[in-house]
Design a protein around this motif. Sequence first.
Motif, PDB file in Angstrom:
ATOM      1  N   ILE A  15      -1.431   1.813  13.060  1.00  0.00           N
ATOM      2  CA  ILE A  15      -2.434   0.803  12.495  1.00  0.00           C
ATOM      3  C   ILE A  15      -3.666   1.787  12.236  1.00  0.00           C
ATOM      4  O   ILE A  15      -3.888   2.229  13.145  1.00  0.00           O
ATOM      5  CB  ILE A  15      -2.530  -0.284  13.669  1.00  0.00           C
ATOM      6  N   GLU A  16      -3.799   1.783  10.952  1.00  0.00           N
ATOM      7  CA  GLU A  16      -4.836   2.606  10.343  1.00  0.00           C
ATOM      8  C   GLU A  16      -6.342   2.248  10.452  1.00  0.00           C
ATOM      9  O   GLU A  16      -6.563   0.801  11.068  1.00  0.00           O
ATOM     10  CB  GLU A  16      -4.188   3.113   8.901  1.00  0.00           C
ATOM     11  N   GLU A  17      -7.016   2.697   9.860  1.00  0.00           N
ATOM     12  CA  GLU A  17      -8.490   2.347   9.854  1.00  0.00           C
ATOM     13  C   GLU A  17      -8.954   1.111   9.218  1.00  0.00           C
ATOM     14  O   GLU A  17      -8.318   0.684   8.227  1.00  0.00           O
ATOM     15  CB  GLU A  17      -9.493   3.476   8.975  1.00  0.00           C
ATOM     16  N   PHE A  77       4.059  -0.683  10.612  1.00  0.00           N
ATOM     17  CA  PHE A  77       3.019   0.261   9.747  1.00  0.00           C
ATOM     18  C   PHE A  77       1.868  -0.735   9.207  1.00  0.00           C
ATOM     19  O   PHE A  77       2.329  -1.606   8.322  1.00  0.00           O
ATOM     20  CB  PHE A  77       3.368   1.281   8.800  1.00  0.00           C
ATOM     21  N   ILE A  78       0.629  -0.693   9.518  1.00  0.00           N
ATOM     22  CA  ILE A  78      -0.265  -1.463   8.826  1.00  0.00           C
ATOM     23  C   ILE A  78      -1.200  -0.529   8.285  1.00  0.00           C
ATOM     24  O   ILE A  78      -2.224   0.304   9.004  1.00  0.00           O
ATOM     25  CB  ILE A  78      -0.886  -2.471   9.681  1.00  0.00           C
ATOM     26  N   GLY A  79      -1.542  -0.473   6.920  1.00  0.00           N
ATOM     27  CA  GLY A  79      -2.285   0.361   6.345  1.00  0.00           C
ATOM     28  C   GLY A  79      -3.702   0.198   6.265  1.00  0.00           C
ATOM     29  O   GLY A  79      -4.072  -1.003   6.582  1.00  0.00           O
ATOM     30  N   ARG A  80      -4.482   1.189   5.742  1.00  0.00           N
ATOM     31  CA  ARG A  80      -5.984   1.062   6.130  1.00  0.00           C
ATOM     32  C   ARG A  80      -6.581  -0.376   5.319  1.00  0.00           C
ATOM     33  O   ARG A  80      -6.209  -0.941   4.266  1.00  0.00           O
ATOM     34  CB  ARG A  80      -6.625   2.092   5.155  1.00  0.00           C
ATOM     35  N   ASN A  81      -7.400  -0.888   6.174  1.00  0.00           N
ATOM     36  CA  ASN A  81      -8.115  -2.106   5.867  1.00  0.00           C
ATOM     37  C   ASN A  81      -7.208  -3.555   5.581  1.00  0.00           C
ATOM     38  O   ASN A  81      -7.706  -4.357   4.842  1.00  0.00           O
ATOM     39  CB  ASN A  81      -9.091  -1.818   4.481  1.00  0.00           C
ATOM     40  N   THR A 107      -2.001  -0.576   2.454  1.00  0.00           N
ATOM     41  CA  THR A 107      -3.729  -0.654   2.387  1.00  0.00           C
ATOM     42  C   THR A 107      -4.295  -1.865   1.516  1.00  0.00           C
ATOM     43  O   THR A 107      -3.608  -2.119   0.462  1.00  0.00           O
ATOM     44  CB  THR A 107      -3.843   0.578   1.560  1.00  0.00           C
ATOM     45  N   GLU A 108      -5.136  -2.373   2.144  1.00  0.00           N
ATOM     46  CA  GLU A 108      -5.836  -3.420   1.477  1.00  0.00           C
ATOM     47  C   GLU A 108      -5.174  -5.040   1.308  1.00  0.00           C
ATOM     48  O   GLU A 108      -5.898  -6.002   0.837  1.00  0.00           O
ATOM     49  CB  GLU A 108      -6.697  -3.279   0.317  1.00  0.00           C
ATOM     50  N   CYS A 109      -4.107  -5.042   1.789  1.00  0.00           N
ATOM     51  CA  CYS A 109      -3.376  -6.271   1.359  1.00  0.00           C
ATOM     52  C   CYS A 109      -3.645  -7.312   2.799  1.00  0.00           C
ATOM     53  O   CYS A 109      -4.169  -6.823   3.588  1.00  0.00           O
ATOM     54  CB  CYS A 109      -1.734  -6.134   1.702  1.00  0.00           C
ATOM     55  N   VAL A 110      -3.556  -8.586   2.360  1.00  0.00           N
ATOM     56  CA  VAL A 110      -4.254  -9.668   3.160  1.00  0.00           C
ATOM     57  C   VAL A 110      -2.883 -10.680   3.509  1.00  0.00           C
ATOM     58  O   VAL A 110      -2.182 -11.065   2.758  1.00  0.00           O
ATOM     59  CB  VAL A 110      -5.126 -10.384   2.228  1.00  0.00           C
ATOM     60  N   ILE A 111      -2.736 -10.735   4.634  1.00  0.00           N
ATOM     61  CA  ILE A 111      -1.834 -11.727   5.207  1.00  0.00           C
ATOM     62  C   ILE A 111      -2.733 -12.955   6.092  1.00  0.00           C
ATOM     63  O   ILE A 111      -3.268 -12.668   7.023  1.00  0.00           O
ATOM     64  CB  ILE A 111      -0.644 -11.048   6.152  1.00  0.00           C
ATOM     65  N   LYS A 112      -2.444 -13.952   5.520  1.00  0.00           N
ATOM     66  CA  LYS A 112      -2.971 -15.215   6.619  1.00  0.00           C
ATOM     67  C   LYS A 112      -2.335 -15.526   7.644  1.00  0.00           C
ATOM     68  O   LYS A 112      -1.816 -14.767   8.470  1.00  0.00           O
ATOM     69  CB  LYS A 112      -3.364 -16.450   5.360  1.00  0.00           C
TER      70      LYS A 112
END
Lengths: 351, 351, 351
Positions: free
Chosen positions: B130-132, B147-151, B168-173
């Motif tokens: 799990i990244e920054e 794996f969960i990318g940055r932000n 990176t940057e993806c959004v899951i509700k």
Amino acid sequence: MQLAFSAAEIAVIVQPLSSKGSTSATVQGIASLSSARPGDLSFLGNPKYKTEVAATTASIVLLPPDYTGEPAPDQQFLFVEKPSVALARLCARIEQLLWPKPAPGIHPTAVIAADAHIDASATIGPMCVIEEGVVIGARTHVQAQAFIGRNARIGADCWLMPRVSVSTECVIKDRVRLQVGVIIGSDGFGYEFMQGRHEKVPQVGNVVLENDVEIGANSTLDRARFSRTVIGEGTKIDNLVQIGHNVVIGKHCLICAQAGVSGSTTIEDYVVLGGQAGIAGHLTIGKGSKVDGQTGVNSDLAPGSFVKGSPCMPYNLEQRFNVLKKKLPDLFKRVDALETVAEELKKSSAA
Amino acid sequence: MQLAFSAAEIAVIVQPLSSKGSTSATVQGIASLSSARPGDLSFLGNPKYKTEVAATTASIVLLPPDYTGEPAPDQQFLFVEKPSVALARLCARIEQLLWPKPAPGIHPTAVIAADAHIDASATIGPMCVIEEGVVIGARTHVQAQAFIGRNARIGADCWLMPRVSVSTECVIKDRVRLQVGVIIGSDGFGYEFMQGRHEKVPQVGNVVLENDVEIGANSTLDRARFSRTVIGEGTKIDNLVQIGHNVVIGKHCLICAQAGVSGSTTIEDYVVLGGQAGIAGHLTIGKGSKVDGQTGVNSDLAPGSFVKGSPCMPYNLEQRFNVLKKKLPDLFKRVDALETVAEELKKSSAA
Amino acid sequence: MQLAFSAAEIAVIVQPLSSKGSTSATVQGIASLSSARPGDLSFLGNPKYKTEVAATTASIVLLPPDYTGEPAPDQQFLFVEKPSVALARLCARIEQLLWPKPAPGIHPTAVIAADAHIDASATIGPMCVIEEGVVIGARTHVQAQAFIGRNARIGADCWLMPRVSVSTECVIKDRVRLQVGVIIGSDGFGYEFMQGRHEKVPQVGNVVLENDVEIGANSTLDRARFSRTVIGEGTKIDNLVQIGHNVVIGKHCLICAQAGVSGSTTIEDYVVLGGQAGIAGHLTIGKGSKVDGQTGVNSDLAPGSFVKGSPCMPYNLEQRFNVLKKKLPDLFKRVDALETVAEELKKSSAA
């Protein structure tokens, strides 16, 4: 990988019926007749390439017993019952070099539940995660980064390549080979439409892979809604194939890449599905049927069927249609012409 | 998994309107009417199997209120509004046994960036990375090797199965369920052809999954070229599906296995795409449309369309064509015959 | 990600030929002309959207030199040779922010064989497994959870995203980009049918990816039966694509999502395969050919072919068929009518 087999070593592996000529070359590669160079071994696997044997510069050539030509200088012909089988025997030897049998044991980075039972002769690679109640049999090799969920059972002499996932309660018998990224036991796609929303139907069955099954890279096999999704003994599945929930596949089938089988369909023994074929749900595909590539099957198939097209027809009818399809523009012109003639004839008949 | 529900426990779960007969058996499995044995629970989910009820040896059978037969000895009929819904309720209970709710916390082998914010009630499995800047909400369960990318931001009550990747940057509700191997936010397929080469168009948008979305095993959803690729609330996507960059899918759609949607296409609410269907890019598929399996869509579809074929036609027209296709060899013969008749009539008319 | 570029910064990146108007807005996003709001940058990439420029509320608009309208208040037009290329340049800048260049080095959780040779400037992410004899070149970035098998060689400036798998002996040259979940070197699908069973033909060749190849998420490339499966320089492959064993793909091809290429087929340079296209085995697809989406190719294609349909025909013929297909019900009626006329004419002629 740099191979290095002497002619004598090759003979030991392929066990020829007889030979002609000899070579001092070391076999360093395998190549087709037309692309082989000195130091390569080649073979006549398909009669249509027969004329290429005379010109090949391969150092060793595997040939069927009835081949009548003569080898070139520093070239050896080995006559074998079936060249493709002899080649497979050589490749099996090379395969052992590519993937040497690993030492038994569990890599220290693997995370293994305390109550998992892993046979002492099995090998578990780095970064694997093996949950509670899992059983893994003798000599089975689980490569890096695999995931084996709660209570899954894996038999003896299996080979699970990196990143394979076997979900909760699934069962894998003996000598099963799963390529990289295979997913066994994902949820089936089942929903009830209620008040404008798709409500999930929990998928609580499992998947059973019988002995000698092989599954290709990144293929996905859904767990049953209840009961079992089953892949029969000796069936081989290619890459990126989708098998829906409660599908039952018989013995010794071949399912080519990117084919898909929808839920609750039964596929009997010795069926072949071509690449990108799609089978609708709740069908029975009879024993020994062949489904051509990109074909869509929407109804049951009798044993021994051979079908093509989407939706499918018997192969010969579909091929007949594909011929007529090209003549369709001409058919429209012919009907135009007939209408003109009919009009004229009606006029002259009325006159 | 070995189930063991008493008849009384089953009644508490499915809450029947009424019952007939009784059984002392413990329910140890669920099976179809024809394959059920004593100790199994079965159900009449589809009227076409009605005749199988009398012969089933299931110990408990879920039936609609209007079923009129009588149970066998040591067999219980439970009458419920909708047997399939009652079964789903039982399966939901079993699902809790298959996947017991994990304890909150982060597995010691997970690699978590110092500034990731993971809710204290969430569970992070072994080998996760799990990244920054990542945010993970309450009660969300991230299984092994994800794996969960940055932000990236993940909401509450989600379930990410093993080996899921969220870029990176993806959004899951909230309440989103991602099966094993799902890839959210791979690069869109965009290139400019310049001086004989395909130059990459960087893909710098993201993917947004709204509430209650579910995605099947090994499906891939590309990040937008810029802006967002969006999957609307309650939409369910099956295995091995490809969603291109900048696709916008509405609410409560069903996308079956191996379907593909090309870039920048909009799919409105309540659309159903059959297995292996393909939708070209830059289209709008109107609300409530149905696209049959293996269908190819190359133009916009009005709301409520039902299409089939590649390229697609309205379902009824395509089915009409599929009937005529079989009569095409005969049509060619009929035109041959007409030409012979016309030739004769012309001759006799000229005579 | 929250962007924040001033108009001056944008001008430095896109280097306009000229400009009109000005804006004090900070660019915080990129959007299409119709969806852009103040604070967005937009662009006219396709002439068909020309009329949308006047109404857009984007703060900055990239336009071709021949665009003649005037910007709104607090809006800036930047004229550039090709707006899509200028946009790509901006996106490349944003891409650097999304994925900042990682520091060189090997994450402490990675498992690296003692004799693997990893360039000091390369970056190896957490949970990677790198086996014996692997070579990894300068500045190459291997992200989390990748697997690199024995003796695989990876060149310089490559980017392997999370969960990529590169199998034993495979070769990846320079500047190759592999998306999440890509599998290089799975076994080809090869069996000999012997005594009622499918016996495995060992797959002992490898896969070679030439310079500048890119492969999409979860695509699978099979290793050769012997010799090599090759992807030529600059070829780009989309998601969920299947490449069979011994396939040879030329330079600068585009293979769209879910396409499949069967074993031993050669695809020459600059070929484009549409989504879900399928190519049978042992074929040659000539240079520059285009294969439409969902097309099935069962025979060799001459260079420059453009084909459609399954099985395929030349594009124009298939499209002509698709027009005639809609007229087929009418054609049957016309032939019915002609038969009636013929019958009447025969009667009156006989009278």
